[in-house]
Design an enzyme around this catalytic site. Structure first.
Site, mmCIF file in Angstrom:
data_model
loop_
_atom_site.group_PDB
_atom_site.id
_atom_site.type_symbol
_atom_site.label_atom_id
_atom_site.label_comp_id
_atom_site.label_asym_id
_atom_site.label_seq_id
_atom_site.Cartn_x
_atom_site.Cartn_y
_atom_site.Cartn_z
ATOM 1 C CE LYS A 248 -4.009 -1.848 2.499
ATOM 2 N NZ LYS A 248 -5.043 -1.591 1.480
ATOM 3 N NE ARG A 322 -11.201 -9.102 -2.936
ATOM 4 C CZ ARG A 322 -11.449 -8.090 -3.762
ATOM 5 N NH1 ARG A 322 -11.660 -8.321 -5.048
ATOM 6 N NH2 ARG A 322 -11.508 -6.862 -3.318
HETATM 7 N N1 BES Z 1 -8.410 -3.725 3.980
HETATM 8 C C1 BES Z 1 -8.484 -3.196 2.672
HETATM 9 C C2 BES Z 1 -9.730 -2.343 2.436
HETATM 10 C C3 BES Z 1 -9.865 -1.087 3.259
HETATM 11 C C4 BES Z 1 -9.298 0.097 2.831
HETATM 12 C C5 BES Z 1 -10.592 -1.091 4.425
HETATM 13 C C6 BES Z 1 -9.445 1.257 3.575
HETATM 14 C C7 BES Z 1 -10.736 0.065 5.176
HETATM 15 C C8 BES Z 1 -10.163 1.235 4.761
HETATM 16 C C9 BES Z 1 -8.491 -4.338 1.641
HETATM 17 O O1 BES Z 1 -7.788 -5.470 1.988
HETATM 18 C C10 BES Z 1 -7.903 -3.809 0.398
HETATM 19 O O2 BES Z 1 -6.733 -3.546 0.386
HETATM 20 N N2 BES Z 1 -8.719 -3.681 -0.652
HETATM 21 C C11 BES Z 1 -8.280 -3.220 -1.906
HETATM 22 C C12 BES Z 1 -8.850 -4.139 -2.947
HETATM 23 C C13 BES Z 1 -8.240 -4.034 -4.311
HETATM 24 C C14 BES Z 1 -6.758 -4.383 -4.293
HETATM 25 C C15 BES Z 1 -8.996 -4.962 -5.237
HETATM 26 C C16 BES Z 1 -8.811 -1.794 -2.099
HETATM 27 O O3 BES Z 1 -9.884 -1.473 -1.574
HETATM 28 O O4 BES Z 1 -8.125 -1.014 -2.726
HETATM 29 MN MN MN Z 2 -5.737 -5.335 1.397
#
Ligand code: BES
Ligand code: MN
Ligand code: ZN
Length: 472
Positions: A248, A322
């Site tokens: 991230k 997921r």
């Molecule tokens: N845990 C995150 C989602 C999230 C982001 C929750 C901000 C709360 C606040 C999740 O694991 C994630 O990283 N999702 C990605 C998915 C994408 C890579 C398909 C996202 O939301 O960008």
């Molecule tokens: Mn994630």
């Protein structure tokens, strides 16, 4: 927090209590006045006709916030003193109204400070609320229940807020055990070797980059008849989500210790079901892992085999929630459940769609959807439905495996549904209704909610209302 009733009018409440006077001034009006040596808090409620249940909750919480600001530890309130102000607020029952009051004050009283040094004068907690109105048995029952539920919400927030370095997958399993200490709930935890042996390739794959091994925890409460099909709750337990090799950016990594908020909520929902002695069978599943970079970490392009046997091409290691939930959903099948609900901080896209005030709800079952929407409104854990149609399945097609976990080639839109449609590939094998709650929008308290910074404790109030109302 203690909530007591007094027969005396508020004007003769005992000394040392901050007395609350509600007025018709605009909402948000807040004034401290001193009269004959006693301190009053004047709070604007607004016009009676504009007061809704939602606004009532916030108003009640603001009493506690104002008291804390004033270092008042004891509060006296009366609703009967200004009866016309409350004419528009109608609760499902007197008990529900009292429950909502208690939940609201307990939630407003909470702050995460386990890592803070206690000041010499102590924390500014409210210790007692004295309600200067006659109490009915229904009101007393509602207060009692609301206190228990409010505390469970706060326990969820405490667990969620605990930093990643202090809350590992094993730590989360321990927290599950601690949450049900003394309650008739059994807890079993599988370690890395055990869950690998079982075939949970997705959970193992997400946990592969961390030296803190993944765990899979099963909590079982049997309050119902042995023949009642259980309600199975599955909570995403990513104790820290760095994104993995698809790391991230620094702007989105900060709060990722909260990525086990779904797990925290299902842990405390089962504990709560047991504490309230609900006559239901409830099982909570907690797939827990730390999504880290490391020598063993899953690489983009790796293909993992799930517990269901289906293979998944990991096109993005940051779409890890997921993956762990898919194995949990498949595991749920062995309990022959009546219904399965998963809870997860799954996508930033759910926040794009909904902002901070509702969790995303995705299901193929309209009856279940309506039930969750209604209970969401009633409980204060608001949810809003997003689609989960076959059309979306095209985005998770993979050229090299049965599916992919991201939407490479499928575009970057509709992320919340894309996540849910992935889960659906596993949930469709359950043979019972299933719903997915994307609580990313409700991971932290929103502005104006009169709650402390950090985890919001969603959707514990919804889950317990759902468990209560579920007909096995
Ligand atoms: N845990 C995150 C989602 C999230 C982001 C929750 C901000 C709360 C606040 C999740 O694991 C994630 O990283 N999702 C990605 C998915 C994408 C890579 C398909 C996202 O939301 O960008
Ligand atoms: Mn994630
Ligand atoms: Zn995540």
């Amino acid at each position: 927090m203690k909530i007591t009733f007094a027969k005396t009018a508020i004007d003769s409440a005992p000394k040392g209590y901050l007395r609350v006077r509600f007025t018709e001034e605009p909402r948000g009006t807040k004034r401290f006045v001193r009269e004959d040596g006693t301190e009053w808090l004047e709070l604007g409620v607004g016009k009676a006709k504009d007061l809704t249940n939602r606004k009532y909750t916030i108003l009640i919480r603001s009493i506690v916030q104002a008291a804390k600001q004033q270092s008042a530890r004891k509060i006296a309130v009366s609703f009967k003193a200004t009866p016309t102000l409350w004419e528009n607020v109608s609760f499902a029952s007197e008990e529900r109204g009292a429950q909502l009051f208690a939940e609201s004050v307990v939630m407003a009283n909470f702050e995460f400070r386990s890592f803070k040094t206690k000041p010499k004068e102590g924390w500014k907690d409210v210790e007692e609320i004295l309600i200067c109105d006659p109490a009915t048995p229904a009101m007393r029952a509602g207060i009692k229940k609301g206190l228990i539920i409010g505390e469970a919400v706060n326990a969820t927030r405490e667990l969620s807020n605990t930093p990643g370095g202090s809350m590992t997958p094993k730590g989360l399993a321990k927290a599950a055990k601690a949450a049900v200490a003394g309650l008739p709930v059994t807890v079993q935890t599988l370690d890395r070797a055990a869950l690998k042996k079982l075939g949970m390739g997705l959970l193992a794959g997400v946990g592969a980059g961390s030296s803190d091994e993944p765990t899979f925890t099963i909590m079982t409460y049997k309050g119902g008849k042995p023949t009642d099909k259980p309600i199975v709750l599955a909570g995403k337990g990513i104790t820290f989500d760095s994104g993995g090799l698809n790391i991230k950016p620094s702007s989105s990594i900060y709060e990722m210790h909260l990525d086990m908020s779904g797990a925290a909520s299902v842990i405390h929902a089962v504990a709560l079901a047991a504490e309230l002695k609900l006559k239901k069978n409830v099982i909570a599943l907690v797939p827990a892992a730390e999504n880290m970079l490391g020598n063993g970490a899953t690489r983009p392009g790796d293909i993992l085999t799930s517990l269901s046997g289906k293979t998944v091409e990991v096109t993005d290691t940051d779409a890890e929630g997921r993956l762990v939930l898919a194995d949990a959903i498949t595991y749920a099948k062995r309990f022959k459940p009546g219904v399965v609900v998963d809870v997860a901080t799954l996508t930033g896209a759910a926040m794009v769609a909904l902002g901070f005030h509702a969790s995303g709800l995705m299901t193929r079952d309209d009856t279940l959807a309506d039930q969750l929407l209604n209970l969401g409104e009633e409980s204060g854990d608001y949810v809003w439905r997003l689609p989960l149609w076959d059309e979306y399945e095209t985005v998770i097609k993979s050229d090299f495996a049965d599916m992919q976990n991201h939407s490479i080639g499928g575009g970057r839109y509709g992320g919340a549904t894309n996540g849910a449609i992935f889960l659906w590939q596993f949930a469709k094998e359950l043979g019972c209704p299933w719903a997915h709650l994307d609580i990313a929008p409700r991971m932290t308290a929103a502005r104006g909610e009169e709650l402390a910074k950090g985890a919001a404790g969603a959707p514990v109030r919804l889950l317990i209302a759902f468990i209560e109302s579920w007909k096995a």
